[in-house]
Design a protein around this motif. Sequence first.
Motif, PDB file in Angstrom:
ATOM      1  N   PRO A   6      36.196  68.696  28.255  1.00 36.23           N
ATOM      2  CA  PRO A   6      36.461  70.105  28.590  1.00 36.23           C
ATOM      3  C   PRO A   6      37.121  70.861  27.448  1.00 36.23           C
ATOM      4  O   PRO A   6      36.835  72.037  27.227  1.00 36.23           O
ATOM      5  N   GLU A   7      38.021  70.192  26.722  1.00 39.15           N
ATOM      6  CA  GLU A   7      38.683  70.791  25.569  1.00 39.15           C
ATOM      7  C   GLU A   7      38.744  69.764  24.445  1.00 39.15           C
ATOM      8  O   GLU A   7      38.947  68.568  24.687  1.00 39.15           O
ATOM      9  N   PRO A   8      38.597  70.218  23.200  1.00 40.10           N
ATOM     10  CA  PRO A   8      38.695  69.271  22.083  1.00 40.10           C
ATOM     11  C   PRO A   8      40.141  68.818  21.889  1.00 40.10           C
ATOM     12  O   PRO A   8      41.078  69.570  22.139  1.00 40.10           O
ATOM     13  N   TYR A   9      40.304  67.585  21.464  1.00 37.06           N
ATOM     14  CA  TYR A   9      41.652  67.103  21.140  1.00 37.06           C
ATOM     15  C   TYR A   9      41.554  66.117  19.992  1.00 37.06           C
ATOM     16  O   TYR A   9      40.523  65.469  19.776  1.00 37.06           O
ATOM     17  N   ALA A  10      42.647  66.001  19.240  1.00 38.04           N
ATOM     18  CA  ALA A  10      42.697  65.151  18.056  1.00 38.04           C
ATOM     19  C   ALA A  10      43.676  64.010  18.266  1.00 38.04           C
ATOM     20  O   ALA A  10      44.717  64.175  18.914  1.00 38.04           O
ATOM     21  N   VAL A  11      43.341  62.842  17.707  1.00 42.25           N
ATOM     22  CA  VAL A  11      44.220  61.671  17.748  1.00 42.25           C
ATOM     23  C   VAL A  11      44.405  61.189  16.318  1.00 42.25           C
ATOM     24  O   VAL A  11      43.434  60.773  15.671  1.00 42.25           O
ATOM     25  N   PRO A  12      45.621  61.238  15.781  1.00 44.71           N
ATOM     26  CA  PRO A  12      45.849  60.680  14.439  1.00 44.71           C
ATOM     27  C   PRO A  12      45.749  59.162  14.475  1.00 44.71           C
ATOM     28  O   PRO A  12      46.168  58.525  15.443  1.00 44.71           O
ATOM     29  N   LEU A  13      45.212  58.582  13.404  1.00 43.44           N
ATOM     30  CA  LEU A  13      45.041  57.129  13.308  1.00 43.44           C
ATOM     31  C   LEU A  13      45.667  56.628  12.008  1.00 43.44           C
ATOM     32  O   LEU A  13      44.978  56.143  11.108  1.00 43.44           O
ATOM     33  N   PRO A  14      46.973  56.732  11.901  1.00 46.72           N
ATOM     34  CA  PRO A  14      47.623  56.287  10.664  1.00 46.72           C
ATOM     35  C   PRO A  14      47.606  54.770  10.550  1.00 46.72           C
ATOM     36  O   PRO A  14      47.799  54.050  11.530  1.00 46.72           O
ATOM     37  N   SER A  74      36.906  49.355   7.192  1.00 50.44           N
ATOM     38  CA  SER A  74      37.600  48.986   8.429  1.00 50.44           C
ATOM     39  C   SER A  74      37.260  49.994   9.515  1.00 50.44           C
ATOM     40  O   SER A  74      36.887  51.148   9.234  1.00 50.44           O
ATOM     41  N   LEU A  75      37.406  49.539  10.766  1.00 56.55           N
ATOM     42  CA  LEU A  75      37.256  50.421  11.921  1.00 56.55           C
ATOM     43  C   LEU A  75      38.630  50.691  12.512  1.00 56.55           C
ATOM     44  O   LEU A  75      39.392  49.751  12.787  1.00 56.55           O
ATOM     45  N   LEU A  76      38.959  51.958  12.689  1.00 61.97           N
ATOM     46  CA  LEU A  76      40.231  52.368  13.268  1.00 61.97           C
ATOM     47  C   LEU A  76      39.999  52.862  14.697  1.00 61.97           C
ATOM     48  O   LEU A  76      38.971  53.473  14.992  1.00 61.97           O
ATOM     49  N   TYR A  77      41.000  52.605  15.566  1.00 65.86           N
ATOM     50  CA  TYR A  77      40.889  53.051  16.955  1.00 65.86           C
ATOM     51  C   TYR A  77      42.288  53.148  17.552  1.00 65.86           C
ATOM     52  O   TYR A  77      43.216  52.443  17.116  1.00 65.86           O
ATOM     53  N   PRO A  78      42.484  54.012  18.544  1.00 66.37           N
ATOM     54  CA  PRO A  78      43.802  54.101  19.169  1.00 66.37           C
ATOM     55  C   PRO A  78      44.130  52.813  19.904  1.00 66.37           C
ATOM     56  O   PRO A  78      43.284  52.222  20.579  1.00 66.37           O
ATOM     57  N   ALA A  79      45.365  52.367  19.754  1.00 67.33           N
ATOM     58  CA  ALA A  79      45.837  51.150  20.429  1.00 67.33           C
ATOM     59  C   ALA A  79      47.246  51.411  20.922  1.00 67.33           C
ATOM     60  O   ALA A  79      48.226  51.169  20.201  1.00 67.33           O
ATOM     61  N   GLY A  80      47.357  51.896  22.160  1.00 67.04           N
ATOM     62  CA  GLY A  80      48.670  52.256  22.677  1.00 67.04           C
ATOM     63  C   GLY A  80      49.265  53.369  21.838  1.00 67.04           C
ATOM     64  O   GLY A  80      48.593  54.342  21.501  1.00 67.04           O
ATOM     65  N   PRO A  81      50.536  53.211  21.434  1.00 66.52           N
ATOM     66  CA  PRO A  81      51.140  54.255  20.595  1.00 66.52           C
ATOM     67  C   PRO A  81      50.751  54.154  19.131  1.00 66.52           C
ATOM     68  O   PRO A  81      51.099  55.029  18.337  1.00 66.52           O
TER      69      PRO A  81
END
Length: 430
Positions: free
Chosen positions: A74-82, A122-129
Amino acid sequence: MTMCAIESSTGHSDTGHADTEHGSRTEGEGEGGTEHGDGRPAPGCVLTADGSYAARLAPVDGSLVPERWTLDGPEPYAVPLPGGRAEEPGAEVQPLGDGRVLVHRPADGPHGGRRYEKHTFSLLYPAGPGTGELSLGAIACPDEGTRLRLLPPAPCGRRAYAVAVGPRSTALWLVAGGASGPERVAEIPGRCSGGVWLDRTGRMLALDRETGGRTKSVVVDLGRGGEVSPLLQLAPESDDRVLLADPDSGLLLIRSDAPSPGRARLGWGVLGSTLPVRFPECLRLPDCTVTPFAIQPGQVLAPENCAVALRIDSADSTDGAFGSWVGVWRPGLRQMRHLPAPEGWLAGTGLWTADGVLRLPCATPAVPCAVALLYPPVPERRRGENDPHAPSETELPAPAPAVGPVMRTAVPAPRPVPLQQAPLASLVTK
């Protein structure tokens, strides 16, 4: 051999007159390198083929941090992957269809007393915090002068490819989506730039190959072990490149100096057609770099109706006078509409929907993740606009970029000419 004709220049035909020293530039020098390896400005972010995800290296406190955008909700959102450290200049990111982000990191290392360039993936992905990271392996390029870069996202969304351009040949690598680690899938004689997918499955890849001092587009068939065949050859002494393709209509956007030797021009053609490639006068803008970045899909058998979005960079943009803006053009008409860029537009990035809405990713300090929607209406043709020999229309002046954010904007919008004997006619829906 595949040979393509160009429409002869008579009167006010699309080929027009040769570019002058201060004419339109279809090739630009992006800061920090370019996405396609052929001089075109690098886009602000990378989109999956279906537009579900985007990825970019976002500036955070003076460092570059991978960032994934989700765009299909419904709305775009961003997730940083440091990761464990900030990304270095030269790193690249690319989203996959499952939401993971591929990161390519070049690094120097010793090899037999010499220095070579090593490239890790490498593949990055959200993992908890935090951020999860799956190492895919590395590619070593021991030959001095070899440059490795990611190709545009594959249409399937499951695989990612890279090319290692050496002094005499180009290696095509599968860097994500393979059985185990990076896999070399083809070796192509000559130095290759560009990279355009010609079908929806990710089998047919167009590359611009330089051999003998000339650049011609070729097709690499990944379904046949990397078999290479000619695609675009307008004249023996011309440099001919494919910039963009739409599998539904067969529309191709090309750049060639065939109509004006030594001066590259933007043109268009249709895959599998016998009509000549055409070079519209309205795509020539004095002292500007013009780069097509999106074609409207879903226009089966109607390439002349496809809306094309173009990034336009003023030669005076260094002083902030004009900067970048958006052009919208259709092959069936003889004018281009110039639209102010939304505030924070990640220049050179966008996606058309099948019903003609242009989606432009934007990021500002106040709104760090947004998508501006432009609604160029389908124009009615006036008498003479369908005639390929009708005089060209006058271009509209380019306005300065918008001052404030633009999220939903209605704007006035303004026969490809095709690749003779193209070997890929079967890819166009009949």
